[in-house]
Design a protein around this motif. Structure first.
Motif, PDB file in Angstrom:
ATOM      1  N   GLY A 135       0.716  -1.315  -0.018  1.00 40.34           N
ATOM      2  CA  GLY A 135       0.274   0.380   0.393  1.00 40.34           C
ATOM      3  C   GLY A 135       0.457   1.358  -0.244  1.00 40.34           C
ATOM      4  O   GLY A 135       0.404   2.334  -0.754  1.00 40.34           O
ATOM      5  N   THR A 136       1.796   1.457   1.177  1.00 39.81           N
ATOM      6  CA  THR A 136       2.006   3.004   1.313  1.00 39.81           C
ATOM      7  C   THR A 136       3.809   2.532   0.708  1.00 39.81           C
ATOM      8  O   THR A 136       3.554   3.950  -0.177  1.00 39.81           O
ATOM      9  CB  THR A 136       2.877   2.378   2.994  1.00 39.81           C
ATOM     10  OG1 THR A 136       1.634   2.823   3.522  1.00 39.81           O
ATOM     11  CG2 THR A 136       3.694   4.198   2.847  1.00 39.81           C
ATOM     12  N   LEU A 137       4.514   1.700   0.647  1.00 41.13           N
ATOM     13  CA  LEU A 137       5.379   1.814  -0.897  1.00 41.13           C
ATOM     14  C   LEU A 137       5.280   1.193  -2.027  1.00 41.13           C
ATOM     15  O   LEU A 137       6.031   1.446  -2.666  1.00 41.13           O
ATOM     16  CB  LEU A 137       6.245   0.863   0.027  1.00 41.13           C
ATOM     17  CG  LEU A 137       6.804   1.214   1.617  1.00 41.13           C
ATOM     18  CD1 LEU A 137       8.065  -0.434   2.335  1.00 41.13           C
ATOM     19  CD2 LEU A 137       7.131   2.426   1.749  1.00 41.13           C
ATOM     20  N   HIS A 138       4.200   0.623  -2.611  1.00 39.60           N
ATOM     21  CA  HIS A 138       3.844   0.002  -4.000  1.00 39.60           C
ATOM     22  C   HIS A 138       4.669  -0.356  -3.910  1.00 39.60           C
ATOM     23  O   HIS A 138       5.247  -0.246  -5.489  1.00 39.60           O
ATOM     24  CB  HIS A 138       3.158   1.236  -4.500  1.00 39.60           C
ATOM     25  CG  HIS A 138       3.227   2.726  -4.621  1.00 39.60           C
ATOM     26  ND1 HIS A 138       1.271   2.144  -3.617  1.00 39.60           N
ATOM     27  CD2 HIS A 138       2.919   4.064  -3.844  1.00 39.60           C
ATOM     28  CE1 HIS A 138       0.815   3.322  -3.422  1.00 39.60           C
ATOM     29  NE2 HIS A 138       1.475   4.026  -3.192  1.00 39.60           N
ATOM     30  N   ALA A 139       4.968  -1.845  -3.612  1.00 38.63           N
ATOM     31  CA  ALA A 139       6.333  -2.468  -4.109  1.00 38.63           C
ATOM     32  C   ALA A 139       5.202  -3.930  -3.792  1.00 38.63           C
ATOM     33  O   ALA A 139       4.346  -4.637  -3.161  1.00 38.63           O
ATOM     34  CB  ALA A 139       7.202  -2.460  -3.323  1.00 38.63           C
ATOM     35  N   GLY A 140       5.663  -5.415  -4.345  1.00 34.61           N
ATOM     36  CA  GLY A 140       5.889  -6.299  -4.549  1.00 34.61           C
ATOM     37  C   GLY A 140       5.918  -7.116  -3.151  1.00 34.61           C
ATOM     38  O   GLY A 140       6.983  -6.994  -2.385  1.00 34.61           O
ATOM     39  N   ALA A 141       5.992  -8.942  -4.393  1.00 30.08           N
ATOM     40  CA  ALA A 141       6.566  -9.274  -2.481  1.00 30.08           C
ATOM     41  C   ALA A 141       8.054  -9.421  -3.220  1.00 30.08           C
ATOM     42  O   ALA A 141       8.847  -9.402  -2.237  1.00 30.08           O
ATOM     43  CB  ALA A 141       6.184 -10.761  -3.786  1.00 30.08           C
ATOM     44  N   SER A 142       8.233  -8.958  -4.179  1.00 31.99           N
ATOM     45  CA  SER A 142      10.166  -8.984  -3.712  1.00 31.99           C
ATOM     46  C   SER A 142      10.407  -7.377  -2.809  1.00 31.99           C
ATOM     47  O   SER A 142      11.791  -7.060  -2.679  1.00 31.99           O
ATOM     48  CB  SER A 142      10.827  -8.283  -5.427  1.00 31.99           C
ATOM     49  OG  SER A 142       9.946  -6.950  -5.568  1.00 31.99           O
ATOM     50  N   GLY A 143      10.274  -5.865  -3.532  1.00 26.96           N
ATOM     51  CA  GLY A 143       9.673  -5.250  -2.116  1.00 26.96           C
ATOM     52  C   GLY A 143       9.896  -6.000  -0.725  1.00 26.96           C
ATOM     53  O   GLY A 143      10.840  -5.211   0.264  1.00 26.96           O
ATOM     54  N   LEU A 144       8.765  -6.634  -0.509  1.00 25.48           N
ATOM     55  CA  LEU A 144       8.509  -6.899   1.008  1.00 25.48           C
ATOM     56  C   LEU A 144       9.852  -8.014   1.557  1.00 25.48           C
ATOM     57  O   LEU A 144      10.146  -7.735   2.211  1.00 25.48           O
ATOM     58  CB  LEU A 144       7.673  -8.061   1.289  1.00 25.48           C
ATOM     59  CG  LEU A 144       7.230  -8.198   2.654  1.00 25.48           C
ATOM     60  CD1 LEU A 144       7.047  -7.919   3.375  1.00 25.48           C
ATOM     61  CD2 LEU A 144       6.039  -9.431   2.087  1.00 25.48           C
ATOM     62  N   GLY A 145      10.219  -8.601   0.699  1.00 22.57           N
ATOM     63  CA  GLY A 145      12.156  -9.591   0.496  1.00 22.57           C
ATOM     64  C   GLY A 145      13.002  -8.805   0.817  1.00 22.57           C
ATOM     65  O   GLY A 145      14.068  -8.924   1.282  1.00 22.57           O
ATOM     66  N   LEU A 146      12.812  -8.019   0.410  1.00 27.79           N
ATOM     67  CA  LEU A 146      14.178  -6.489   0.440  1.00 27.79           C
ATOM     68  C   LEU A 146      14.517  -6.280   1.723  1.00 27.79           C
ATOM     69  O   LEU A 146      14.961  -5.733   2.586  1.00 27.79           O
ATOM     70  CB  LEU A 146      13.921  -5.220  -0.708  1.00 27.79           C
ATOM     71  CG  LEU A 146      14.887  -5.820  -1.805  1.00 27.79           C
ATOM     72  CD1 LEU A 146      14.370  -4.548  -3.200  1.00 27.79           C
ATOM     73  CD2 LEU A 146      16.320  -6.157  -1.842  1.00 27.79           C
ATOM     74  N   LEU A 147      12.990  -5.572   1.974  1.00 20.42           N
ATOM     75  CA  LEU A 147      12.948  -4.921   3.408  1.00 20.42           C
ATOM     76  C   LEU A 147      12.906  -6.085   4.748  1.00 20.42           C
ATOM     77  O   LEU A 147      14.091  -5.180   5.032  1.00 20.42           O
ATOM     78  CB  LEU A 147      11.415  -4.680   3.565  1.00 20.42           C
ATOM     79  CG  LEU A 147      11.007  -3.440   5.028  1.00 20.42           C
ATOM     80  CD1 LEU A 147      11.801  -2.248   4.329  1.00 20.42           C
ATOM     81  CD2 LEU A 147       9.416  -3.120   4.487  1.00 20.42           C
ATOM     82  N   TRP A 148      12.418  -7.326   4.155  1.00 20.65           N
ATOM     83  CA  TRP A 148      13.489  -8.529   5.338  1.00 20.65           C
ATOM     84  C   TRP A 148      14.682  -8.356   5.337  1.00 20.65           C
ATOM     85  O   TRP A 148      15.455  -8.318   6.603  1.00 20.65           O
ATOM     86  CB  TRP A 148      11.963  -9.173   5.128  1.00 20.65           C
ATOM     87  CG  TRP A 148      11.553  -9.217   5.806  1.00 20.65           C
ATOM     88  CD1 TRP A 148       9.839  -9.901   5.560  1.00 20.65           C
ATOM     89  CD2 TRP A 148      11.107  -8.983   7.693  1.00 20.65           C
ATOM     90  NE1 TRP A 148       8.603  -9.764   5.660  1.00 20.65           N
ATOM     91  CE2 TRP A 148       8.895  -9.835   7.783  1.00 20.65           C
ATOM     92  CE3 TRP A 148      10.915  -9.569   8.542  1.00 20.65           C
ATOM     93  CZ2 TRP A 148       8.427  -9.861   9.159  1.00 20.65           C
ATOM     94  CZ3 TRP A 148      10.866  -9.167   9.653  1.00 20.65           C
ATOM     95  CH2 TRP A 148       9.377  -8.852   9.788  1.00 20.65           C
ATOM     96  N   GLY A 149      14.939  -8.085   4.096  1.00 21.97           N
ATOM     97  CA  GLY A 149      16.746  -8.334   3.870  1.00 21.97           C
ATOM     98  C   GLY A 149      17.421  -7.440   4.974  1.00 21.97           C
ATOM     99  O   GLY A 149      18.670  -7.349   5.270  1.00 21.97           O
ATOM    100  N   ALA A 150      16.704  -5.718   4.454  1.00 23.86           N
ATOM    101  CA  ALA A 150      17.298  -5.195   5.427  1.00 23.86           C
ATOM    102  C   ALA A 150      17.682  -5.328   6.714  1.00 23.86           C
ATOM    103  O   ALA A 150      18.439  -4.742   6.939  1.00 23.86           O
ATOM    104  CB  ALA A 150      16.793  -3.888   4.688  1.00 23.86           C
ATOM    105  N   LEU A 151      16.582  -5.709   7.566  1.00 24.90           N
ATOM    106  CA  LEU A 151      16.560  -5.892   9.214  1.00 24.90           C
ATOM    107  C   LEU A 151      17.493  -6.969   8.709  1.00 24.90           C
ATOM    108  O   LEU A 151      18.177  -6.891   9.619  1.00 24.90           O
ATOM    109  CB  LEU A 151      14.858  -6.996   9.284  1.00 24.90           C
ATOM    110  CG  LEU A 151      15.397  -6.798  10.921  1.00 24.90           C
ATOM    111  CD1 LEU A 151      14.717  -5.205  11.503  1.00 24.90           C
ATOM    112  CD2 LEU A 151      13.525  -7.139  10.725  1.00 24.90           C
TER     113      LEU A 151
END
Length: 398
Positions: free
Chosen positions: A240-256
């Protein structure tokens, strides 16, 4: 520690199994959103995320309270076998189009029966093989394993797998990771010697002899409880806020995970610092992370914020477990560590159960802000509980 083949082999198996679990951080929400039907998205995600903790909490409490005695090696092997069978079956159902939301929840409910007991058994087997002198280092390496595999390699690979082959493949890969951990356990951990049966002491009774450790367990429960709505909010925040898909979610967890990997790598350098103030400081610094996420609307900025959150949070678990285990006799380790793991982890299903309706009511960014704000309110309580007057029995661990 890695020169010891038993420790190195078990840590390698743990690493590979955690990669599979990390892939599910991306795959499971995607799979859930494809099945939720008339169930609100946030509620469906919360139910799926909470299911693995229900039966596993019952079993782990029975072990922690001394009512059930099973060797850690057996518990870990049982967890690996049941997990591999469950996720293989769920993967087959997903590929054939027969998987439904109730079936997914039921599979996770029963397939994770040994999840908490297996998790504490990994730590017990690794730290007992390392001995008292190597306990702090092994706890740090376990933390390093978790952060790298669960939050870097796993989510990144999960994002790629989901985007290219679908979420069902990640289910099969997690099952394969469990089999690799099973092989490492059988190869590296010898069968326990048979000993005459004797009454098992209650983990809570043992823990009460160290009041600071008992109070810290309560603090950690609420720390984890207030974190869990973030896991419900994150997939919706990304889409919603970031307008990204599954790859964006993966990158976010990867950044953590990248931040947590750096933080975990520094754990051994923190062993000379006062442990209790360090744990309280981590709680306060982490609270700023979800608030920061809610204030940014750009994927790059969100990656930086989550990476910093991982950096400050990573030392918490290894330092807390080292603090706990340092005052325990060998015969007390399983009950207390299992009870501690259960007490801190049982916050997950409760937090997820609250997180679904909360995120549905406040939205993803509102839920992130609320999670951080409530964690900040926990800070003075944690300081009073952990930094208060220290009984004589706790001085060695202060």
């Amino acid at each position: 520690m890695l020169r010891d083949r038993r420790v190195a082999g078990l840590l390698l198996g743990d690493l590979l199994a955690n990669v599979g679990t990390g892939m599910l951080l991306v795959a499971m929400p995607v799979q859930t959103l494809s099945l939720h039907g008339a169930v609100p998205k946030a509620i469906a995600i919360g139910l799926v995320e909470a299911a693995p903790f229900v039966l596993s909490t019952v079993l782990a409490l029975a072990i922690g309270l001394g009512r059930v005695r099973v060797p850690p090696r057996t518990l870990l092997a049982a967890d690996c076998v049941l997990r591999s069978l469950t996720f293989t079956a769920l993967g087959v159902l997903a590929v054939t189009g027969a998987l439904t939301l109730p079936v997914l929840i039921a599979g996770l409910l029963f397939g994770a029966t040994f999840r908490l007991a297996g998790s504490s058994s990994r730590r017990l087997l690794a730290t007992s093989a390392a001995g008292e002198s190597g306990r702090f280092s092994v706890n740090g390496l376990l933390g390093l394993n978790t952060t790298f595999a669960l939050y870097i390699a796993g989510p990144v690979l999960g994002g790629v797998v989901v985007a290219t082959a679908g979420a069902s493949l990640a289910l099969f890969l997690d099952a394969a990771g469990a089999l690799l951990l099973l092989a490492a356990t059988l190869a590296c951990v010898p069968q326990p010697a048979r000993t005459p049966d004797r009454p098992a002491g209650s983990g809570w009774r043992i823990l009460r002899r160290r009041p600071v450790a008992a109070r810290l367990l309560v603090v950690e429960f609420f720390f984890n409880f207030l974190y869990m709505p973030i896991e419900v909010a994150l997939p919706l925040y990304v889409s919603g806020t970031l307008h990204a898909g599954a790859s964006g979610l993966g990158l976010l967890w990867g950044a953590l995970g990248v931040g947590a990997f750096a933080g975990a790598a520094l754990v051994n350098q923190l062993r000379t610092l006062p442990q209790k103030p360090l744990l309280v400081a981590i709680i306060g610094l982490w609270a700023l992370c979800p608030i920061g996420l809610a204030l940014v609307g750009d994927l790059t900025a969100a990656l930086v914020v989550f990476a910093l959150g991982g950096l400050v949070y990573a030392p918490f678990t290894p330092v807390a477990y080292s603090f706990l285990q340092s005052g325990l006799a060998p015969g007390e380790q399983q009950q207390v560590v299992t009870l501690w793991t259960t007490g801190s982890t049982v916050a997950a299903p409760l937090g997820l159960a609250l997180g679904g309706p909360l995120i549905e009511l406040t939205g993803s960014t509102g839920g992130l802000v609320l999670s951080g704000a409530l964690t900040l309110l926990l800070l003075p309580i944690a300081a009073r509980a952990v930094l208060g007057r220290t009984p004589e029995g706790d001085l060695q661990c202060a």
